[in-house]
Design a protein around this motif. Structure first.
Motif, PDB file in Angstrom:
ATOM      1  N   ALA A  24      29.660 110.118   1.916  1.00  0.00           N
ATOM      2  CA  ALA A  24      30.923 109.565   2.396  1.00  0.00           C
ATOM      3  C   ALA A  24      30.901 109.528   3.926  1.00  0.00           C
ATOM      4  CB  ALA A  24      32.082 110.421   1.906  1.00  0.00           C
ATOM      5  N   PRO A  25      31.748 108.713   4.539  1.00  0.00           N
ATOM      6  CA  PRO A  25      31.794 108.658   6.006  1.00  0.00           C
ATOM      7  C   PRO A  25      32.141 110.005   6.651  1.00  0.00           C
ATOM      8  CG  PRO A  25      32.962 106.796   5.067  1.00  0.00           C
ATOM      9  CD  PRO A  25      32.610 107.705   3.922  1.00  0.00           C
ATOM     10  N   THR A  26      32.764 110.885   5.914  1.00  0.00           N
ATOM     11  CA  THR A  26      33.151 112.185   6.474  1.00  0.00           C
ATOM     12  C   THR A  26      32.103 113.272   6.230  1.00  0.00           C
ATOM     13  OG1 THR A  26      34.329 112.685   4.427  1.00  0.00           O
ATOM     14  CG2 THR A  26      35.605 111.700   6.224  1.00  0.00           C
ATOM     15  N   ASP A  27      31.039 112.970   5.483  1.00  0.00           N
ATOM     16  CA  ASP A  27      30.004 113.966   5.196  1.00  0.00           C
ATOM     17  C   ASP A  27      29.187 114.296   6.444  1.00  0.00           C
ATOM     18  OD1 ASP A  27      30.801 114.073   2.597  1.00  0.00           O
ATOM     19  OD2 ASP A  27      29.147 112.870   1.808  1.00  0.00           O
ATOM     20  N   ASN A  28      28.760 115.553   6.521  1.00  0.00           N
ATOM     21  CA  ASN A  28      27.914 116.005   7.627  1.00  0.00           C
ATOM     22  C   ASN A  28      26.465 116.192   7.209  1.00  0.00           C
ATOM     23  OD1 ASN A  28      30.029 116.165   9.502  1.00  0.00           O
ATOM     24  ND2 ASN A  28      30.638 118.144   8.681  1.00  0.00           N
ATOM     25  N   VAL A  29      26.223 116.244   5.902  1.00  0.00           N
ATOM     26  CA  VAL A  29      24.875 116.467   5.384  1.00  0.00           C
ATOM     27  C   VAL A  29      24.599 115.543   4.203  1.00  0.00           C
ATOM     28  CG1 VAL A  29      24.778 118.883   6.110  1.00  0.00           C
ATOM     29  CG2 VAL A  29      25.643 118.316   3.832  1.00  0.00           C
ATOM     30  N   VAL A  30      23.307 115.374   3.912  1.00  0.00           N
ATOM     31  CA  VAL A  30      22.861 114.629   2.739  1.00  0.00           C
ATOM     32  C   VAL A  30      21.962 115.559   1.934  1.00  0.00           C
ATOM     33  CG1 VAL A  30      21.492 112.674   1.916  1.00  0.00           C
ATOM     34  CG2 VAL A  30      22.952 112.407   3.900  1.00  0.00           C
ATOM     35  N   THR A  31      22.264 115.731   0.653  1.00  0.00           N
ATOM     36  CA  THR A  31      21.462 116.574  -0.230  1.00  0.00           C
ATOM     37  C   THR A  31      20.480 115.687  -0.991  1.00  0.00           C
ATOM     38  OG1 THR A  31      23.312 118.103  -0.473  1.00  0.00           O
ATOM     39  CG2 THR A  31      21.553 118.256  -2.095  1.00  0.00           C
ATOM     40  N   VAL A  32      19.186 115.980  -0.827  1.00  0.00           N
ATOM     41  CA  VAL A  32      18.128 115.170  -1.429  1.00  0.00           C
ATOM     42  C   VAL A  32      17.335 116.023  -2.415  1.00  0.00           C
ATOM     43  CG1 VAL A  32      16.093 113.763  -0.945  1.00  0.00           C
ATOM     44  CG2 VAL A  32      17.968 113.825   0.685  1.00  0.00           C
ATOM     45  N   HIS A  33      17.151 115.491  -3.615  1.00  0.00           N
ATOM     46  CA  HIS A  33      16.363 116.166  -4.646  1.00  0.00           C
ATOM     47  C   HIS A  33      14.980 115.525  -4.714  1.00  0.00           C
ATOM     48  CE1 HIS A  33      20.077 118.010  -5.967  1.00  0.00           C
ATOM     49  NE2 HIS A  33      20.625 116.803  -6.013  1.00  0.00           N
TER      50      HIS A  33
END
Length: 81
Positions: A24-33
């Protein structure tokens, strides 16, 4: 449903992985599997047992979203009239 993406990290090779949902535009991180190189090789800077990595958004130039099985119907190829 996970989506296959290519992360373009600052000063690094692109990384292929899966995300559960779009950031989302408000996210600070991206979780990658299952992060790996584009050719499928393991990332040298991660331990062998690692299956999930959290990257800060500020380190990512852009994210490419690969088409999934459901998206194949929506892709319009070259049309010749």
């Amino acid at each position: 449903m996970s989506r296959l993406v290519i992360l373009h990290i600052l000063n690094s090779e692109p990384i292929l992985g899966e995300i559960d949902e779009m950031p989302a535009p408000t996210d600070n991180v991206v979780t990658v599997h299952n992060p790996r190189h584009i050719d499928g090789k393991d990332l040298g800077f991660l331990q062998e047992q690692v299956v999930t990595v959290i990257w800060p958004i500020e380190k990512i130039n852009f994210i490419e979203i690969m088409p999934g099985e459901d998206d194949e119907e929506d892709i319009i190829g070259f049309v010749r009239e």
